[in-house]
Design a protein around this motif. Structure first.
Motif, PDB file in Angstrom:
ATOM      1  N   TYR A 182       1.764 -13.185  17.534  1.00  0.00           N
ATOM      2  CA  TYR A 182       2.184 -11.789  17.450  1.00  0.00           C
ATOM      3  C   TYR A 182       1.580 -11.162  16.203  1.00  0.00           C
ATOM      4  O   TYR A 182       1.702 -11.710  15.092  1.00  0.00           O
ATOM      5  N   TYR A 183       0.947 -10.008  16.406  1.00  0.00           N
ATOM      6  CA  TYR A 183       0.265  -9.297  15.331  1.00  0.00           C
ATOM      7  C   TYR A 183       0.942  -7.962  15.064  1.00  0.00           C
ATOM      8  O   TYR A 183       1.250  -7.216  15.997  1.00  0.00           O
ATOM      9  N   CYS A 184       1.108  -7.658  13.810  1.00  0.00           N
ATOM     10  CA  CYS A 184       1.557  -6.348  13.366  1.00  0.00           C
ATOM     11  C   CYS A 184       0.325  -5.485  13.133  1.00  0.00           C
ATOM     12  O   CYS A 184      -0.700  -5.984  12.645  1.00  0.00           O
ATOM     13  N   ALA A 185       0.407  -4.208  13.478  1.00  0.00           N
ATOM     14  CA  ALA A 185      -0.734  -3.312  13.330  1.00  0.00           C
ATOM     15  C   ALA A 185      -0.276  -1.946  12.853  1.00  0.00           C
ATOM     16  O   ALA A 185       0.851  -1.531  13.135  1.00  0.00           O
ATOM     17  N   ALA A 186      -1.181  -1.259  12.170  1.00  0.00           N
ATOM     18  CA  ALA A 186      -0.888   0.080  11.649  1.00  0.00           C
ATOM     19  C   ALA A 186      -2.049   1.009  11.939  1.00  0.00           C
ATOM     20  O   ALA A 186      -3.204   0.591  11.941  1.00  0.00           O
ATOM     21  N   ARG A 187      -1.733   2.282  12.170  1.00  0.00           N
ATOM     22  CA  ARG A 187      -2.788   3.254  12.366  1.00  0.00           C
ATOM     23  C   ARG A 187      -2.448   4.548  11.634  1.00  0.00           C
ATOM     24  O   ARG A 187      -1.279   4.908  11.477  1.00  0.00           O
ATOM     25  N   TRP A 188      -3.492   5.223  11.247  1.00  0.00           N
ATOM     26  CA  TRP A 188      -3.386   6.455  10.468  1.00  0.00           C
ATOM     27  C   TRP A 188      -4.223   7.514  11.137  1.00  0.00           C
ATOM     28  O   TRP A 188      -5.383   7.302  11.440  1.00  0.00           O
ATOM     29  N   GLY A 189      -3.619   8.667  11.361  1.00  0.00           N
ATOM     30  CA  GLY A 189      -4.410   9.810  11.807  1.00  0.00           C
ATOM     31  C   GLY A 189      -4.914   9.751  13.231  1.00  0.00           C
ATOM     32  O   GLY A 189      -5.879  10.440  13.569  1.00  0.00           O
ATOM     33  N   ILE A 190      -4.278   8.947  14.052  1.00  0.00           N
ATOM     34  CA  ILE A 190      -4.684   8.851  15.452  1.00  0.00           C
ATOM     35  C   ILE A 190      -3.676   9.591  16.317  1.00  0.00           C
ATOM     36  O   ILE A 190      -2.469   9.437  16.142  1.00  0.00           O
ATOM     37  N   ILE A 191      -4.200  10.381  17.235  1.00  0.00           N
ATOM     38  CA  ILE A 191      -3.344  11.116  18.160  1.00  0.00           C
ATOM     39  C   ILE A 191      -3.508  10.516  19.553  1.00  0.00           C
ATOM     40  O   ILE A 191      -4.596  10.120  19.948  1.00  0.00           O
ATOM     41  N   GLY A 192      -2.443  10.480  20.286  1.00  0.00           N
ATOM     42  CA  GLY A 192      -2.537   9.998  21.658  1.00  0.00           C
ATOM     43  C   GLY A 192      -1.732   8.741  21.876  1.00  0.00           C
ATOM     44  O   GLY A 192      -0.850   8.394  21.097  1.00  0.00           O
ATOM     45  N   SER A 193      -2.068   8.046  22.922  1.00  0.00           N
ATOM     46  CA  SER A 193      -1.321   6.846  23.314  1.00  0.00           C
ATOM     47  C   SER A 193      -1.153   5.900  22.129  1.00  0.00           C
ATOM     48  O   SER A 193      -2.064   5.689  21.331  1.00  0.00           O
ATOM     49  N   PHE A 196      -0.785  -4.968  24.048  1.00  0.00           N
ATOM     50  CA  PHE A 196       0.195  -4.125  23.382  1.00  0.00           C
ATOM     51  C   PHE A 196       1.606  -4.557  23.784  1.00  0.00           C
ATOM     52  O   PHE A 196       1.868  -4.807  24.960  1.00  0.00           O
ATOM     53  N   VAL A 197       2.489  -4.591  22.794  1.00  0.00           N
ATOM     54  CA  VAL A 197       3.885  -4.950  23.054  1.00  0.00           C
ATOM     55  C   VAL A 197       4.806  -3.743  22.840  1.00  0.00           C
ATOM     56  O   VAL A 197       5.569  -3.373  23.726  1.00  0.00           O
ATOM     57  N   VAL A 198       4.713  -3.143  21.643  1.00  0.00           N
ATOM     58  CA  VAL A 198       5.639  -2.064  21.313  1.00  0.00           C
ATOM     59  C   VAL A 198       5.101  -1.306  20.104  1.00  0.00           C
ATOM     60  O   VAL A 198       4.380  -1.873  19.282  1.00  0.00           O
ATOM     61  N   ALA A 199       5.446  -0.021  20.003  1.00  0.00           N
ATOM     62  CA  ALA A 199       5.054   0.786  18.852  1.00  0.00           C
ATOM     63  C   ALA A 199       6.218   1.667  18.424  1.00  0.00           C
ATOM     64  O   ALA A 199       7.114   1.967  19.222  1.00  0.00           O
ATOM     65  N   ILE A 200       6.156   2.081  17.146  1.00  0.00           N
ATOM     66  CA  ILE A 200       7.141   3.018  16.608  1.00  0.00           C
ATOM     67  C   ILE A 200       6.382   4.095  15.847  1.00  0.00           C
ATOM     68  O   ILE A 200       5.525   3.804  15.006  1.00  0.00           O
ATOM     69  N   ALA A 201       6.676   5.342  16.174  1.00  0.00           N
ATOM     70  CA  ALA A 201       5.943   6.464  15.590  1.00  0.00           C
ATOM     71  C   ALA A 201       6.333   6.684  14.138  1.00  0.00           C
ATOM     72  O   ALA A 201       7.462   6.420  13.725  1.00  0.00           O
ATOM     73  N   LYS A 202       5.377   7.262  13.379  1.00  0.00           N
ATOM     74  CA  LYS A 202       5.557   7.404  11.944  1.00  0.00           C
ATOM     75  C   LYS A 202       6.610   8.445  11.590  1.00  0.00           C
ATOM     76  O   LYS A 202       7.392   8.234  10.662  1.00  0.00           O
ATOM     77  N   THR A 203       6.668   9.530  12.281  1.00  0.00           N
ATOM     78  CA  THR A 203       7.542  10.623  11.875  1.00  0.00           C
ATOM     79  C   THR A 203       8.846  10.632  12.657  1.00  0.00           C
ATOM     80  O   THR A 203       9.926  10.594  12.071  1.00  0.00           O
ATOM     81  N   GLY A 226       0.834  -1.188   0.000  1.00  0.00           N
ATOM     82  CA  GLY A 226       0.000   0.000   0.000  1.00  0.00           C
ATOM     83  C   GLY A 226       0.870   1.240   0.000  1.00  0.00           C
ATOM     84  O   GLY A 226       2.089   1.167   0.130  1.00  0.00           O
ATOM     85  N   ARG A 227       0.206   2.356  -0.113  1.00  0.00           N
ATOM     86  CA  ARG A 227       0.925   3.601  -0.236  1.00  0.00           C
ATOM     87  C   ARG A 227       1.195   4.270   1.105  1.00  0.00           C
ATOM     88  O   ARG A 227       0.507   4.025   2.075  1.00  0.00           O
ATOM     89  N   MET A 228       2.200   5.104   1.104  1.00  0.00           N
ATOM     90  CA  MET A 228       2.487   6.000   2.219  1.00  0.00           C
ATOM     91  C   MET A 228       2.728   5.255   3.530  1.00  0.00           C
ATOM     92  O   MET A 228       2.251   5.677   4.592  1.00  0.00           O
ATOM     93  N   PHE A 229       3.483   4.197   3.471  1.00  0.00           N
ATOM     94  CA  PHE A 229       3.788   3.421   4.671  1.00  0.00           C
ATOM     95  C   PHE A 229       4.402   4.303   5.750  1.00  0.00           C
ATOM     96  O   PHE A 229       4.135   4.118   6.943  1.00  0.00           O
ATOM     97  N   SER A 230       5.213   5.251   5.351  1.00  0.00           N
ATOM     98  CA  SER A 230       5.913   6.096   6.323  1.00  0.00           C
ATOM     99  C   SER A 230       4.959   6.971   7.129  1.00  0.00           C
ATOM    100  O   SER A 230       5.378   7.546   8.147  1.00  0.00           O
ATOM    101  N   MET A 231       3.703   7.066   6.701  1.00  0.00           N
ATOM    102  CA  MET A 231       2.730   7.906   7.402  1.00  0.00           C
ATOM    103  C   MET A 231       1.920   7.129   8.440  1.00  0.00           C
ATOM    104  O   MET A 231       1.004   7.689   9.053  1.00  0.00           O
ATOM    105  N   TYR A 232       2.259   5.874   8.636  1.00  0.00           N
ATOM    106  CA  TYR A 232       1.543   5.052   9.610  1.00  0.00           C
ATOM    107  C   TYR A 232       2.384   4.849  10.860  1.00  0.00           C
ATOM    108  O   TYR A 232       3.581   4.554  10.772  1.00  0.00           O
TER     109      TYR A 232
END
Length: 123
Positions: A94-105, A47-54, A26-32
């Motif tokens: 273990y599941y990989c997950a992505a989110r777009w446009g969410i602010i907060g935790s 929840f295990v771990v997350a890495i921010a898009k920017t 898909g497009r714009m992976f770096s924005m997730y």
């Protein structure tokens, strides 16, 4: 929209290491924002771990701090989870997950999920 495919799971012994991969299409992976969750039999997904898009900042659950490391390669549309010093209690899907446009935790709000990869740690 993004599609996620995890790989790298398997059966290991306590103290061993594994590296999980999450390939995104898909497009714009770096924005997730990207994250890993896990679910053991009879338990809720956690929840295990997350890495921010920017910023690439990382956020770890206490039970994996110092043992797991998340990273991402936006050029390859891939997220990695390096898991060291594995324990039997790390056994889960273990599941990989992505989110777009969410602010907060970074522990919630993920709109896209992979199918999961099984990690089993024997004692």
């Amino acid at each position: 929209q993004v599609q996620l495919v995890e790989s790298g799971g398997g059966l290991v012994q306590a103290g061993d290491s594994l590296r999980l991969f999450c390939a995104a299409s898909g497009r714009m992976f770096s924005m997730y924002d990207m994250a890993w969750f896990r679910q053991a039999p009879g338990k809720e997904r956690e929840f295990v771990v997350a890495i921010a898009k920017t910023s690439g900042s990382t956020y770890y659950a206490d039970f994996v701090k110092g043992r797991f490391t998340i990273s991402r390669d936006n050029g390859k549309n891939t997220v990695y989870l390096q898991m060291n010093s594995l324990k039997p209690e790390d056994s889960a899907v273990y599941y990989c997950a992505a989110r777009w446009g969410i602010i907060g935790s970074y522990t919630y709000g993920y709109q896209y999920w992979g199918q999961g990869t099984q990690v089993t740690v024997s004692s």
